[in-house]
Design a protein around this motif. Structure first.
Motif, PDB file in Angstrom:
ATOM      1  N   SER A  13       0.820  -1.210   0.000  1.00  0.00           N
ATOM      2  CA  SER A  13       0.000   0.000   0.000  1.00  0.00           C
ATOM      3  C   SER A  13       0.857   1.266   0.000  1.00  0.00           C
ATOM      4  O   SER A  13       0.355   2.352  -0.298  1.00  0.00           O
ATOM      5  N   GLU A  14       2.135   1.150   0.337  1.00  0.00           N
ATOM      6  CA  GLU A  14       3.045   2.292   0.283  1.00  0.00           C
ATOM      7  C   GLU A  14       3.615   2.513  -1.112  1.00  0.00           C
ATOM      8  O   GLU A  14       4.350   3.475  -1.324  1.00  0.00           O
ATOM      9  N   GLY A  15       3.314   1.612  -2.046  1.00  0.00           N
ATOM     10  CA  GLY A  15       3.789   1.772  -3.405  1.00  0.00           C
ATOM     11  C   GLY A  15       4.681   0.626  -3.831  1.00  0.00           C
ATOM     12  O   GLY A  15       4.803  -0.405  -3.154  1.00  0.00           O
ATOM     13  N   LEU A  16       5.333   0.826  -4.977  1.00  0.00           N
ATOM     14  CA  LEU A  16       6.261  -0.157  -5.548  1.00  0.00           C
ATOM     15  C   LEU A  16       7.650   0.465  -5.580  1.00  0.00           C
ATOM     16  O   LEU A  16       7.839   1.554  -6.133  1.00  0.00           O
ATOM     17  N   TYR A  17       8.641  -0.229  -5.000  1.00  0.00           N
ATOM     18  CA  TYR A  17       9.996   0.302  -4.960  1.00  0.00           C
ATOM     19  C   TYR A  17      10.987  -0.843  -4.829  1.00  0.00           C
ATOM     20  O   TYR A  17      10.609  -2.011  -4.598  1.00  0.00           O
ATOM     21  N   MET A  18      12.285  -0.515  -4.992  1.00  0.00           N
ATOM     22  CA  MET A  18      13.354  -1.501  -4.904  1.00  0.00           C
ATOM     23  C   MET A  18      14.336  -1.107  -3.819  1.00  0.00           C
ATOM     24  O   MET A  18      14.545   0.082  -3.552  1.00  0.00           O
ATOM     25  N   VAL A  19      14.941  -2.128  -3.215  1.00  0.00           N
ATOM     26  CA  VAL A  19      15.913  -1.935  -2.135  1.00  0.00           C
ATOM     27  C   VAL A  19      17.216  -2.609  -2.545  1.00  0.00           C
ATOM     28  O   VAL A  19      17.211  -3.733  -3.070  1.00  0.00           O
ATOM     29  N   ASN A  20      18.336  -1.919  -2.330  1.00  0.00           N
ATOM     30  CA  ASN A  20      19.642  -2.508  -2.610  1.00  0.00           C
ATOM     31  C   ASN A  20      19.914  -3.679  -1.682  1.00  0.00           C
ATOM     32  O   ASN A  20      19.477  -3.698  -0.524  1.00  0.00           O
ATOM     33  N   GLY A  21      20.658  -4.649  -2.181  1.00  0.00           N
ATOM     34  CA  GLY A  21      20.976  -5.820  -1.389  1.00  0.00           C
ATOM     35  C   GLY A  21      22.068  -5.564  -0.378  1.00  0.00           C
ATOM     36  O   GLY A  21      22.474  -4.423  -0.115  1.00  0.00           O
ATOM     37  N   SER A  22      22.561  -6.666   0.207  1.00  0.00           N
ATOM     38  CA  SER A  22      23.606  -6.587   1.226  1.00  0.00           C
ATOM     39  C   SER A  22      24.844  -5.897   0.651  1.00  0.00           C
ATOM     40  O   SER A  22      25.208  -6.112  -0.511  1.00  0.00           O
ATOM     41  N   VAL A  30      17.599   2.617  -9.155  1.00  0.00           N
ATOM     42  CA  VAL A  30      17.346   1.958 -10.441  1.00  0.00           C
ATOM     43  C   VAL A  30      15.901   2.140 -10.856  1.00  0.00           C
ATOM     44  O   VAL A  30      15.590   2.372 -12.030  1.00  0.00           O
ATOM     45  N   PHE A  31      15.025   2.073  -9.870  1.00  0.00           N
ATOM     46  CA  PHE A  31      13.595   2.192 -10.143  1.00  0.00           C
ATOM     47  C   PHE A  31      13.009   3.235  -9.207  1.00  0.00           C
ATOM     48  O   PHE A  31      12.916   3.012  -7.992  1.00  0.00           O
ATOM     49  N   PRO A  32      12.586   4.390  -9.712  1.00  0.00           N
ATOM     50  CA  PRO A  32      11.955   5.393  -8.842  1.00  0.00           C
ATOM     51  C   PRO A  32      10.663   4.849  -8.238  1.00  0.00           C
ATOM     52  O   PRO A  32       9.883   4.172  -8.916  1.00  0.00           O
ATOM     53  N   ARG A  33      10.450   5.153  -6.984  1.00  0.00           N
ATOM     54  CA  ARG A  33       9.272   4.645  -6.294  1.00  0.00           C
ATOM     55  C   ARG A  33       7.993   5.121  -6.975  1.00  0.00           C
ATOM     56  O   ARG A  33       7.848   6.298  -7.304  1.00  0.00           O
ATOM     57  N   GLU A  34       7.065   4.168  -7.149  1.00  0.00           N
ATOM     58  CA  GLU A  34       5.722   4.494  -7.637  1.00  0.00           C
ATOM     59  C   GLU A  34       4.766   4.461  -6.463  1.00  0.00           C
ATOM     60  O   GLU A  34       4.483   3.401  -5.904  1.00  0.00           O
ATOM     61  N   SER A  35       4.293   5.622  -6.068  1.00  0.00           N
ATOM     62  CA  SER A  35       3.393   5.708  -4.928  1.00  0.00           C
ATOM     63  C   SER A  35       1.997   5.240  -5.321  1.00  0.00           C
ATOM     64  O   SER A  35       1.659   5.116  -6.500  1.00  0.00           O
ATOM     65  N   GLY A  36       1.193   4.982  -4.311  1.00  0.00           N
ATOM     66  CA  GLY A  36      -0.162   4.521  -4.560  1.00  0.00           C
ATOM     67  C   GLY A  36      -0.261   3.015  -4.444  1.00  0.00           C
ATOM     68  O   GLY A  36       0.735   2.300  -4.343  1.00  0.00           O
ATOM     69  N   PRO A 394       4.106   0.439   8.518  1.00  0.00           N
ATOM     70  CA  PRO A 394       3.253   1.082   9.527  1.00  0.00           C
ATOM     71  C   PRO A 394       1.973   0.298   9.766  1.00  0.00           C
ATOM     72  O   PRO A 394       1.534  -0.502   8.931  1.00  0.00           O
ATOM     73  N   SER A 395       1.373   0.538  10.906  1.00  0.00           N
ATOM     74  CA  SER A 395       0.182  -0.224  11.290  1.00  0.00           C
ATOM     75  C   SER A 395      -0.996   0.020  10.354  1.00  0.00           C
ATOM     76  O   SER A 395      -1.883  -0.823  10.230  1.00  0.00           O
ATOM     77  N   ASN A 396      -1.014   1.174   9.683  1.00  0.00           N
ATOM     78  CA  ASN A 396      -2.114   1.470   8.769  1.00  0.00           C
ATOM     79  C   ASN A 396      -1.789   1.095   7.324  1.00  0.00           C
ATOM     80  O   ASN A 396      -2.518   1.460   6.404  1.00  0.00           O
ATOM     81  N   ALA A 397      -0.686   0.370   7.102  1.00  0.00           N
ATOM     82  CA  ALA A 397      -0.275  -0.025   5.744  1.00  0.00           C
ATOM     83  C   ALA A 397      -0.178  -1.537   5.664  1.00  0.00           C
ATOM     84  O   ALA A 397      -0.211  -2.249   6.681  1.00  0.00           O
ATOM     85  N   GLU A 398      -0.034  -2.024   4.425  1.00  0.00           N
ATOM     86  CA  GLU A 398       0.062  -3.460   4.181  1.00  0.00           C
ATOM     87  C   GLU A 398       1.196  -3.751   3.205  1.00  0.00           C
ATOM     88  O   GLU A 398       1.514  -2.924   2.342  1.00  0.00           O
ATOM     89  N   LEU A 399       1.804  -4.924   3.371  1.00  0.00           N
ATOM     90  CA  LEU A 399       2.800  -5.434   2.439  1.00  0.00           C
ATOM     91  C   LEU A 399       2.160  -6.573   1.649  1.00  0.00           C
ATOM     92  O   LEU A 399       1.627  -7.518   2.239  1.00  0.00           O
ATOM     93  N   TRP A 400       2.214  -6.479   0.327  1.00  0.00           N
ATOM     94  CA  TRP A 400       1.562  -7.477  -0.524  1.00  0.00           C
ATOM     95  C   TRP A 400       2.526  -8.462  -1.146  1.00  0.00           C
ATOM     96  O   TRP A 400       2.189  -9.616  -1.352  1.00  0.00           O
TER      97      TRP A 400
END
Length: 571
Positions: A13-22, A30-36, A394-400
């Motif tokens: 619910s916080e959008g689509l984004y990428m995280v660097n690895g270890s 590499v990929f700008p966050r897409e909110s929504g 956050p408590s008001n968000a979800e991870l899909w």
């Protein structure tokens, strides 16, 4: 190669984004966050160089290396995305719909050319199951399921069907991996009579299950054999609400067998090893067993019992993780499969997802909605049990969804297994140990350890020298009983039974016959009672379990002997 380290993609619910690895774990540029929260699906190509996602308006494809947009397709309802093995054909699927007047809907499965962006072919695919065509690794062959048939295409030419596999009521198929010759495993539900496997569609091997509502087919990497998990929706014996499960082995040379599982219950997971010579099965009522089998379906190693329902091989096949997710507490067991040695036992509570990193060192676990809508988040572990990175939404968000960027085999070198936990700044949260409820009357008394199920330790199942086959289930059970009795004798030698005496010595007191029956009877009664007391005394000294009344009689032996002497003197 896309990047030096695999990226982690996160959708919620916080959008689509990428995280660097270890070792950084920072948000990637590499990929700008897409909110929504409009993103319904995303996927990487098999080599990780291309990334596709749908944002509720279009399906976009970018090159991860140069961050450039490749194509954008007007597909607002796309919910499934996939790439062909060599990243030449992206496939999309939308739910099939019909018009209100009952006319047929438009094709909902599209195949595109990644170079030109043109649509190569559109199909009507009503069900989400088996929606995506299956390609061989070199993409010279593509198989697509149509009702009661499997259509084959060559060299991505979808306008010409080069071959058809037609069998009555085909329900599922799986194309084999690896190089030519290509093979396909097909499941045909039971019906009256037998399917005809002769003629132009002659089968290399076939097996009838008799009890199967659905199956799961798993090819090994060399495409020499397939494992089939056959299951029924209802267990008619009433032993399980999971239904009945059986595991079958079918080789391409015609051999087949039913894998004999030592413990009854459902089959949770089955995985092949990387060399295609052995496979692991997770099965049985909880606590479940995990057993390693060879190609003869003989057990090689038993990992004992525990709360697990899944098995995951690392990228290079040298580490195996046994885990209990879903309704289990999240216990993981990390094993060195070459030496059958336990590396670590981390716990990740409430996890719903697990994935190995392509580098073969790191592990991703996540708690995702809608499976669980509270405590959503993800953790990145080292296989030695250390948490390297943690994120709680956050408590008001979800991870899909969360997943690693894939890489081709051989990009990351295999490293030597270490048993020492790597350093980490993230504290490893130990799960709270909950104690069982105790009534007030028992709270001040010592706790007695009682278990509903006896835990079985790991053991090597390979046959010993001089034995052709491993011991059967009954033989193993008898062997354990014998060893337990032997150990009990060694621990408590004073409680060991002694052989019973061969004969009972007669009393040294002379027997006299007075001629008077009443006097003789009165003389005989104390003698018999004395002999009985002496026998009881011997038994008591051996077993120390004589009854109280017998012990009292032994204490009165002196008085009985005196009474007997008086009677003899009187005669």
């Amino acid at each position: 190669m896309a990047t030096s380290r695999p990226l982690l993609t996160v959708r919620g619910s916080e959008g689509l984004y990428m995280v660097n690895g270890s070792p950084h774990f920072t948000e990637s540029t590499v990929f700008p966050r897409e909110s929504g929260n409009n993103c319904k699906a995303y996927t990487f190509s098999k080599d990780g160089t291309s990334f596709a996602w749908g944002n509720g308006e279009k399906v976009n494809i970018i090159n991860v290396t140069n961050k450039g947009l490749l194509h954008s397709f007007d597909l607002p309802k796309a919910v499934c995305l996939e790439f062909s093995p060599k990243n030449t054909v992206p496939a999309t699927w939308q739910p099939y719909t019909t018009s209100k007047d009952g006319t047929a809907g438009i094709p909902n499965l599209q195949l595109y050319d990644v170079k030109t962006g043109t649509c190569l072919k559109s199909f009507i695919q009503k069900k989400m199951q088996n929606w995506c065509p299956s390609w061989s690794e070199d993409e010279t062959l593509c198989a697509h399921y149509v009702s009661n048939e499997v259509h084959f295409f060559e060299n991505n030419n979808f306008n010409t069907i080069t071959n058809k596999l037609h069998l009555q009521k085909i329900n599922d198929f799986v194309l084999s991996p690896g190089p030519q010759p290509y093979k396909v495993a097909v499941y045909v539900p039971g019906s009256k009579g037998y399917p005809n496997f002769a003629g132009p569609h002659a089968a290399l091997a076939n097996k009838s299950f008799f009890k199967a509502d659905k199956v799961t087919m798993l090819w090994n990497k060399k495409a020499t054999a397939v494992l089939v998990i056959a299951s029924t929706d209802v267990d008619k014996t009433g032993a399980s609400y999971y239904g009945e499960h059986t595991l079958h082995y079918i080789a391409t040379n015609g051999e087949s067998a039913v894998v004999q599982l030592p413990k009854n219950g459902p089959i949770y997971d089955v995985v092949w090893n990387s060399s295609s010579t052995e496979f692991y099965a997770v099965y049985g009522f909880m606590p479940a067993k995990v057993t390693l089998f060879n190609l003869k379906c003989d057990p090689v190693f038993d990992f004992g019992t525990g709360t697990r329902n899944a098995a995951y091989y690392s990228t290079y096949g040298h580490i195996l993780v046994l885990a209990g997710f879903g309704n289990l507490r999240g216990q993981m067991e990390v094993w060195d499969v070459k030496n059958y040695k336990l590396i670590s036992k981390p716990v990740t509570s409430n996890s719903t997802y697990f994935a190995w990193c392509p580098d073969g060192e790191h592990i991703l676990t996540a708690t995702c909605a809608p499976r669980l809508r509270v405590n959503n988040g993800y953790k990145i572990w080292h296989y030695t049990g250390a948490i390297l990175h943690k994120y709680d939404v956050p408590s008001n968000a979800e991870l899909w969804q969360a997943s690693w960027q894939p890489f081709l085999d051989g990009i990351f070198p295999a490293k030597t297994i270490t048993y020492q936990a790597v350093p980490s700044e993230v504290p490893n949260e130990e799960p709270k140990v909950t104690t069982a409820y105790r009534p007030p009357a028992l709270r001040n008394k010592p706790i007695t350890n009682s278990k509903l199920h006896e835990e079985e330790p790991p053991q090597n199942m390979k046959p010993q020298l001089g034995n052709d086959k491993p011991l059967s289930k009954t033989a193993l059970k008898n062997q354990r009983k014998h060893e337990a009795k032997k150990a009990a004798k060694q621990e408590s030698p004073d409680l060991a039974p002694t052989p019973a005496p061969q004969s009972t010595p007669r009393s040294t007191i002379s027997q006299s016959i007075s001629g008077d029956p009443e006097i003789d009877k009165k003389n005989q009664e104390p003698k018999e009672e004395t002999e009985s007391n002496r026998t009881t005394e011997r038994t008591s000294s051996n077993w120390k379990t004589a009854r109280k009344n017998r012990l009292e009689k032994i204490q009165k032996e002196t008085a009985l002997l005196q009474e007997l002497e008086d009677l003899e003197l009187g005669t």
